[in-house]
Write a protein that holds these residues in place. Structure first.
Motif, PDB file in Angstrom:
ATOM      1  N   GLU A 213     -13.647  24.998 -14.201  1.00 31.86           N
ATOM      2  CA  GLU A 213     -13.318  23.812 -13.419  1.00 31.86           C
ATOM      3  C   GLU A 213     -11.865  23.891 -12.957  1.00 31.86           C
ATOM      4  O   GLU A 213     -10.976  24.255 -13.727  1.00 31.86           O
ATOM      5  N   ALA A 214     -11.633  23.528 -11.710  1.00 31.40           N
ATOM      6  CA  ALA A 214     -10.275  23.564 -11.159  1.00 31.40           C
ATOM      7  C   ALA A 214      -9.468  22.374 -11.662  1.00 31.40           C
ATOM      8  O   ALA A 214      -9.986  21.257 -11.776  1.00 31.40           O
ATOM      9  N   GLU A 215      -8.220  22.606 -11.999  1.00 31.96           N
ATOM     10  CA  GLU A 215      -7.311  21.524 -12.337  1.00 31.96           C
ATOM     11  C   GLU A 215      -6.554  21.136 -11.071  1.00 31.96           C
ATOM     12  O   GLU A 215      -6.157  21.995 -10.282  1.00 31.96           O
ATOM     13  N   TYR A 216      -6.352  19.849 -10.889  1.00 32.24           N
ATOM     14  CA  TYR A 216      -5.758  19.392  -9.637  1.00 32.24           C
ATOM     15  C   TYR A 216      -4.845  18.202  -9.899  1.00 32.24           C
ATOM     16  O   TYR A 216      -5.316  17.135 -10.307  1.00 32.24           O
ATOM     17  N   ASP A 217      -3.563  18.403  -9.701  1.00 36.26           N
ATOM     18  CA  ASP A 217      -2.574  17.337  -9.854  1.00 36.26           C
ATOM     19  C   ASP A 217      -2.311  16.758  -8.467  1.00 36.26           C
ATOM     20  O   ASP A 217      -1.460  17.241  -7.719  1.00 36.26           O
ATOM     21  N   VAL A 218      -3.060  15.706  -8.119  1.00 34.20           N
ATOM     22  CA  VAL A 218      -2.987  15.164  -6.765  1.00 34.20           C
ATOM     23  C   VAL A 218      -1.649  14.485  -6.497  1.00 34.20           C
ATOM     24  O   VAL A 218      -1.146  14.510  -5.360  1.00 34.20           O
ATOM     25  N   LEU A 219      -1.023  13.895  -7.511  1.00 32.81           N
ATOM     26  CA  LEU A 219       0.281  13.270  -7.307  1.00 32.81           C
ATOM     27  C   LEU A 219       1.341  14.332  -7.003  1.00 32.81           C
ATOM     28  O   LEU A 219       2.198  14.145  -6.127  1.00 32.81           O
ATOM     29  N   LYS A 220       1.256  15.459  -7.705  1.00 33.40           N
ATOM     30  CA  LYS A 220       2.202  16.553  -7.444  1.00 33.40           C
ATOM     31  C   LYS A 220       1.976  17.130  -6.056  1.00 33.40           C
ATOM     32  O   LYS A 220       2.931  17.464  -5.348  1.00 33.40           O
ATOM     33  N   LYS A 221       0.705  17.237  -5.658  1.00 34.18           N
ATOM     34  CA  LYS A 221       0.362  17.776  -4.341  1.00 34.18           C
ATOM     35  C   LYS A 221       1.059  16.997  -3.227  1.00 34.18           C
ATOM     36  O   LYS A 221       1.590  17.576  -2.279  1.00 34.18           O
ATOM     37  N   PHE A 222       1.073  15.660  -3.351  1.00 31.54           N
ATOM     38  CA  PHE A 222       1.657  14.820  -2.306  1.00 31.54           C
ATOM     39  C   PHE A 222       3.047  14.299  -2.678  1.00 31.54           C
ATOM     40  O   PHE A 222       3.595  13.460  -1.971  1.00 31.54           O
ATOM     41  N   GLN A 223       3.592  14.815  -3.789  1.00 29.46           N
ATOM     42  CA  GLN A 223       4.946  14.443  -4.235  1.00 29.46           C
ATOM     43  C   GLN A 223       5.082  12.914  -4.354  1.00 29.46           C
ATOM     44  O   GLN A 223       5.974  12.299  -3.773  1.00 29.46           O
ATOM     45  N   ILE A 224       4.158  12.344  -5.111  1.00 31.72           N
ATOM     46  CA  ILE A 224       4.125  10.903  -5.336  1.00 31.72           C
ATOM     47  C   ILE A 224       4.317  10.624  -6.819  1.00 31.72           C
ATOM     48  O   ILE A 224       3.749  11.331  -7.668  1.00 31.72           O
ATOM     49  N   ALA A 226       3.897   8.217 -10.230  1.00 27.77           N
ATOM     50  CA  ALA A 226       2.849   7.328 -10.730  1.00 27.77           C
ATOM     51  C   ALA A 226       3.184   5.855 -10.503  1.00 27.77           C
ATOM     52  O   ALA A 226       2.282   5.040 -10.282  1.00 27.77           O
ATOM     53  N   ASP A 227       4.479   5.520 -10.545  1.00 24.51           N
ATOM     54  CA  ASP A 227       4.845   4.110 -10.374  1.00 24.51           C
ATOM     55  C   ASP A 227       4.739   3.641  -8.921  1.00 24.51           C
ATOM     56  O   ASP A 227       4.956   2.472  -8.614  1.00 24.51           O
ATOM     57  N   GLU A 228       4.396   4.559  -8.009  1.00 24.64           N
ATOM     58  CA  GLU A 228       4.169   4.174  -6.612  1.00 24.64           C
ATOM     59  C   GLU A 228       2.725   3.749  -6.356  1.00 24.64           C
ATOM     60  O   GLU A 228       2.406   3.248  -5.280  1.00 24.64           O
ATOM     61  N   LEU A 229       1.859   3.953  -7.350  1.00 31.50           N
ATOM     62  CA  LEU A 229       0.460   3.593  -7.197  1.00 31.50           C
ATOM     63  C   LEU A 229       0.266   2.083  -7.311  1.00 31.50           C
ATOM     64  O   LEU A 229       0.997   1.406  -8.036  1.00 31.50           O
ATOM     65  N   VAL A 230      -0.732   1.578  -6.610  1.00 35.39           N
ATOM     66  CA  VAL A 230      -1.124   0.177  -6.757  1.00 35.39           C
ATOM     67  C   VAL A 230      -1.865   0.048  -8.086  1.00 35.39           C
ATOM     68  O   VAL A 230      -2.851   0.750  -8.326  1.00 35.39           O
ATOM     69  N   LYS A 231      -1.408  -0.836  -8.954  1.00 38.77           N
ATOM     70  CA  LYS A 231      -2.024  -1.004 -10.272  1.00 38.77           C
ATOM     71  C   LYS A 231      -3.016  -2.162 -10.238  1.00 38.77           C
ATOM     72  O   LYS A 231      -3.064  -2.946  -9.296  1.00 38.77           O
ATOM     73  N   GLY A 232      -3.798  -2.253 -11.310  1.00 44.04           N
ATOM     74  CA  GLY A 232      -4.749  -3.333 -11.429  1.00 44.04           C
ATOM     75  C   GLY A 232      -6.185  -2.871 -11.278  1.00 44.04           C
ATOM     76  O   GLY A 232      -6.467  -1.686 -11.087  1.00 44.04           O
ATOM     77  N   VAL A 233      -7.101  -3.824 -11.357  1.00 49.10           N
ATOM     78  CA  VAL A 233      -8.539  -3.562 -11.267  1.00 49.10           C
ATOM     79  C   VAL A 233      -9.029  -4.023  -9.894  1.00 49.10           C
ATOM     80  O   VAL A 233      -8.798  -5.158  -9.488  1.00 49.10           O
ATOM     81  N   GLN A 234      -9.703  -3.127  -9.202  1.00 51.43           N
ATOM     82  CA  GLN A 234     -10.170  -3.418  -7.851  1.00 51.43           C
ATOM     83  C   GLN A 234     -11.466  -4.220  -7.880  1.00 51.43           C
ATOM     84  O   GLN A 234     -12.381  -3.922  -8.653  1.00 51.43           O
ATOM     85  N   CYS A 235     -11.543  -5.227  -7.049  1.00 51.15           N
ATOM     86  CA  CYS A 235     -12.746  -6.048  -6.949  1.00 51.15           C
ATOM     87  C   CYS A 235     -13.844  -5.263  -6.238  1.00 51.15           C
ATOM     88  O   CYS A 235     -13.626  -4.778  -5.122  1.00 51.15           O
ATOM     89  N   PRO A 236     -15.021  -5.124  -6.835  1.00 53.90           N
ATOM     90  CA  PRO A 236     -16.119  -4.408  -6.178  1.00 53.90           C
ATOM     91  C   PRO A 236     -16.618  -5.106  -4.923  1.00 53.90           C
ATOM     92  O   PRO A 236     -17.276  -4.482  -4.088  1.00 53.90           O
ATOM     93  N   SER A 237     -16.306  -6.387  -4.773  1.00 53.28           N
ATOM     94  CA  SER A 237     -16.797  -7.153  -3.634  1.00 53.28           C
ATOM     95  C   SER A 237     -15.850  -7.120  -2.444  1.00 53.28           C
ATOM     96  O   SER A 237     -16.204  -6.669  -1.361  1.00 53.28           O
ATOM     97  N   CYS A 238     -14.602  -7.567  -2.638  1.00 54.11           N
ATOM     98  CA  CYS A 238     -13.657  -7.642  -1.518  1.00 54.11           C
ATOM     99  C   CYS A 238     -12.687  -6.468  -1.472  1.00 54.11           C
ATOM    100  O   CYS A 238     -11.889  -6.360  -0.543  1.00 54.11           O
TER     101      CYS A 238
END
Length: 328
Positions: A213-224, A226-238
């Motif tokens: 299985e390939a390992e993939y660090d997507v944050l490193k790929k785009f130089q982002i 972790a604290d730039e991510l939107v946190k929280g739980v996404q509503c399945p409806s809206c």
């Protein structure tokens, strides 16, 4: 027989998660969207071929997205099919517009909307995979068997061309609707049985065991970070990240939708984007909840393996993460 099913690639899943947890104003957002579109096209191109694979003889063994190592070199094949008489590698391309195989410079040139773009030559890549796969099979069997390859263009409207005098390439590069015909031609070409059923079964088990299985660090790929991510739980409806945990359920502050298990997708996002392990504190931060007791209960309900104690306790997500809570 389909031995290794087609699944959504880990890299595609990671970029999908990243896109939904990034602000559209972020400077890397256009690059994320472009990468996501490319990966989706590749996956849907592979999926479009599955119709033809169900028509294969029962004596064949098919594998999607095998990633092997041979001669200290990693190579990944979109599709590998083992027949009793030969092996076939299929590389799929889902490219719109006109594609030209430039044999002089070894590149693929795509023209679309009056814009030209160069890609690495898929024929050279497939030829390399052909050689490595042949060596891998020789290592397992002790003798050589024929290995063929095809480049299959899944988009029927794509125009394919090549240099003058190179028309023989169209035996290797075909549209998807020509795949059944080429398979029939190849099976007619190779008549001598090279592998018995017992050998094919043994090879299938070995291929699955050797798959990496390939390992993939997507944050490193785009130089982002972790604290730039939107946190929280996404509503399945809206689809907004506005859910709050109340009385054992997640309730959306925006639309009022209620869901008991909405945190599962958020934890899956954490695994794909940040880390294969999580602590109580990091769980609270990512899910945006205050109670250590609630976070502990959510994590323990998933029956994850644990290490460490007290504040240093870590919960380990499984490699192929498919979270399901304890049944009540």
């Amino acid at each position: 027989m389909i031995v290794k099913e087609l699944t959504v690639p880990l890299k595609l899943q990671a970029v999908q998660c990243l896109e939904k947890r990034m602000l559209s104003t972020h400077h890397q957002y256009p690059q994320i969207l472009a990468d996501l579109a490319k990966r989706k096209a590749g996956y849907y191109g592979e999926r479009s071929l599955c119709y033809y694979f169900h028509q294969l003889p029962p004596t064949s063994y098919l594998f999607h997205n095998l990633r092997l190592e041979q001669h200290e070199s990693i190579f990944e094949m979109d599709v590998l099919i083992l027949f009793p008489t030969f092996a076939l590698i299929i590389e799929t391309k889902n490219i719109i517009g006109e594609i030209h195989f430039d044999s002089q410079f070894g590149q693929l040139i795509r023209t679309w909307n009056d814009k030209k773009e160069a890609f690495p030559d898929p024929i050279a890549q497939a030829s390399r995979h052909q050689s490595l796969m042949g060596d891998w099979l020789f290592q397992q069997l002790g003798y050589s068997i024929p290995v063929e390859y095809l480049i299959v263009v899944s988009n029927a409207s794509t125009i394919i061309s090549t240099d003058p005098g190179k028309a023989y390439l169209f035996k290797q590069v075909i549209h998807a609707n020509k795949l059944p015909l080429r398979l029939t031609e190849l099976q007619s070409k190779y008549k001598t049985e090279m592998m018995e059923t017992s050998q094919l079964k043994k090879l299938s088990r070995k291929l699955l065991k050797d798959h990496k299985e390939a390992e993939y660090d997507v944050l490193k790929k785009f130089q982002i970070q972790a604290d730039e991510l939107v946190k929280g739980v996404q509503c399945p409806s809206c689809q907004l990240f506005r859910m709050q945990r109340k009385k054992g359920r997640w309730t959306c502050k925006n639309c009022g939708h209620s869901d008991r298990l909405a945190h599962l997708e958020a934890l899956h996002d954490y695994w794909l984007l940040i880390s294969p392990t999580i602590t109580n504190a990091k769980c609270r931060d990512f899910l945006q909840i205050d109670s250590p007791f609630v976070a502990s209960r959510l994590l323990k309900s998933l029956h994850l393996s644990e290490s460490g104690t007290l504040k240093g306790k870590k919960y380990h997500f499984p490699k192929n993460m498919k979270l399901s809570p304890e049944k009540k």
